[in-house]
Design a protein around this motif. Structure first.
Motif, PDB file in Angstrom:
ATOM      1  N   GLU A   1      23.798  89.502  81.562  1.00  0.00           N
ATOM      2  CA  GLU A   1      24.716  88.348  81.544  1.00  0.00           C
ATOM      3  C   GLU A   1      24.621  87.506  82.792  1.00  0.00           C
TER       4      GLU A   1
ATOM      5  N   LYS B   1      23.673  85.968  74.592  1.00  0.00           N
ATOM      6  CA  LYS B   1      23.864  84.891  73.615  1.00  0.00           C
ATOM      7  C   LYS B   1      22.583  84.573  72.849  1.00  0.00           C
ATOM      8  N   SER B   2      21.453  84.736  73.519  1.00  0.00           N
ATOM      9  CA  SER B   2      20.212  84.362  72.846  1.00  0.00           C
ATOM     10  C   SER B   2      19.555  85.530  72.105  1.00  0.00           C
TER      11      SER B   2
ATOM     12  N   GLU C   1      32.516  89.266  72.160  1.00  0.00           N
ATOM     13  CA  GLU C   1      31.983  87.998  72.672  1.00  0.00           C
ATOM     14  C   GLU C   1      30.633  87.605  72.067  1.00  0.00           C
ATOM     15  N   PHE C   2      29.793  88.611  71.830  1.00  0.00           N
ATOM     16  CA  PHE C   2      28.419  88.289  71.408  1.00  0.00           C
ATOM     17  C   PHE C   2      28.104  88.790  69.991  1.00  0.00           C
TER      18      PHE C   2
END
Ligand SMILES: [Zn+2]
Length: 391
Positions: free
Chosen positions: A337, A355-356, A381-382
């Motif tokens: 992160e 995120k990716s 979150e992800f």
């Protein structure tokens, strides 16, 4: 002792024929070390490069000190790394910590200076020595809090001198500690003590350099809180709170553990000279056996993971290096992160932001029960759905 490992002592076979042993005695007790084989992937802490799997740890049956048994050529290689220009340029101190109370990310040195300022007075007779000072960041942080004091930094790497503060109350030393003749109110060993080969000599110098009421500050990884730190094979020693207390006591120092939320995986100690006659007898510490057993179990779990999905590992630390060392080609990438790390590489593989990540990719979470919050955060979150935890 806080530990999440089973308490049974594990017998580890040992054959002495494969290694050229130089350090078979405890540097303090002059008794033979008990030798323990570590057949697990080992790493250099600088860059997390592989250092083979043939580690041997020597354990002192008296003071419990754990010595990394290295032959002469391995020692020479390690010394060459610490003294190199690459190491000086490596920016190893830029890790940051998020602190809730102040709502921002700060460096380790900032947090240490916050702890230490309470022990210092702001006068020009206050003298501070940081052994293994790197670029002088801790001294710089301390000088923000006690600007009148005198700051001395010692580091074997002479390439650090241009990075060290140039103010007139700062002095950089890179030749031996024996050249320093002053007496200090505070001596710091911040994540450096386990890299100092002559531990016996180090304590002789500290006894000489510290004022009678002076304080010794020590911070280092606590092997019982982070078992993977045992795999950092370019250090000469490994510690738990109990081992450090034994060593300090043996050398005439008391030991106060600093309770703090910032460094849950480190031993943080303030110490001062005490009456030798009151030194308490060393306490036994068998964490090493439990840690090796724990790491072997993690290795077996990783070996059983199939490669039907694309696999990545969370983190860019020794723990992630261990997972990568076991999985080899099965592990395709690392996840971090910290924006500084993304779009870079770790151990030759890409580091991506969570995120990716593609939802079909599997993420290995190698951090066990102490990092339950990481897992929960990743789930929410992800949208993490394909993952495997190591406990
Ligand atoms: Zn010993």
């Amino acid at each position: 002792m806080m530990t999440s490992f089973s308490s049974s002592k594990v017998n580890i076979d040992f054959e002495t024929d494969s290694k050229d042993f130089l350090n078979k005695e405890c540097p303090f007790c002059e008794v033979s070390l008990e030798l323990i084989k570590v057949e697990l992937p080992l790493f250099q802490h600088f860059g997390f490069i592989d250092l083979g799997e043939n580690g041997v740890i020597g354990r002192c049956p008296r003071c419990q000190l754990l010595v990394n048994i290295l032959d002469f050529s391995q020692q020479k290689k390690i010394d060459a790394i610490y003294e190199s220009s690459d190491y000086a340029q490596g920016q190893i101190t830029n890790q940051t910590y998020f602190v809730k109370d102040i709502n921002k990310r700060v460096t380790r040195s900032y947090l240490q200076a916050e702890i230490l300022k309470g022990y210092l007075s702001n006068t020009n007779t206050t003298k501070i020595l940081d052994i293994g000072c790197f670029d002088g960041e801790l001294l710089r942080e301390l000088s923000d809090r006690v600007p009148e004091a005198q700051f001395h930094g010692f580091d074997v790497n002479e390439y650090l001198k241009p990075l060290f503060p140039e103010q007139k109350n700062f002095t950089f030393w890179s030749s031996g500690l024996e050249n320093i003749k002053e007496k200090f109110d505070l001596i710091c060993l911040s994540c450096s003590m386990m890299y100092i080969k002559d531990m016996h000599g180090l304590f002789k110098h500290i006894q000489r350099l510290i004022k009678p009421e002076g304080k010794l500050f020590i911070q280092m990884p606590d092997m019982s809180m982070n078992p993977y730190s045992l795999l950092l094979a370019d250090q000469y020693f490994y510690f738990t709170p109990c081992i450090l207390k034994n060593i300090l006591s043996q050398n005439g120092f008391d030991c106060t553990f600093i309770e703090n939320d910032c460094f849950p995986r480190d031993v943080v100690v303030i110490s001062k000279l005490t009456d030798r006659h009151r030194a308490s007898p060393p306490k036994e510490d068998l964490n090493i056996y439990q840690i090796i057993q724990y790491l072997r179990e993690q290795k077996e779990k990783l070996e059983a993971i199939s490669d039907e999905s694309n696999i990545g590992v969370l983190g860019t630390t020794v723990t992630a290096a261990f997972v990568d060392g076991i999985l080899g080609d099965k592990n395709l990438f690392f996840v971090d992160e910290n924006v500084n790390r993304t779009e870079s590489s770790f151990r030759g593989k890409k580091v991506v932001h969570p995120k990716s990540m593609d939802r079909s990719e599997k993420l290995i979470l190698p951090y066990g029960p102490s990092n339950k919050s990481i897992k929960e955060r990743f789930l929410s979150e992800f949208n993490l759905n394909n993952f495997e935890e190591l406990r």
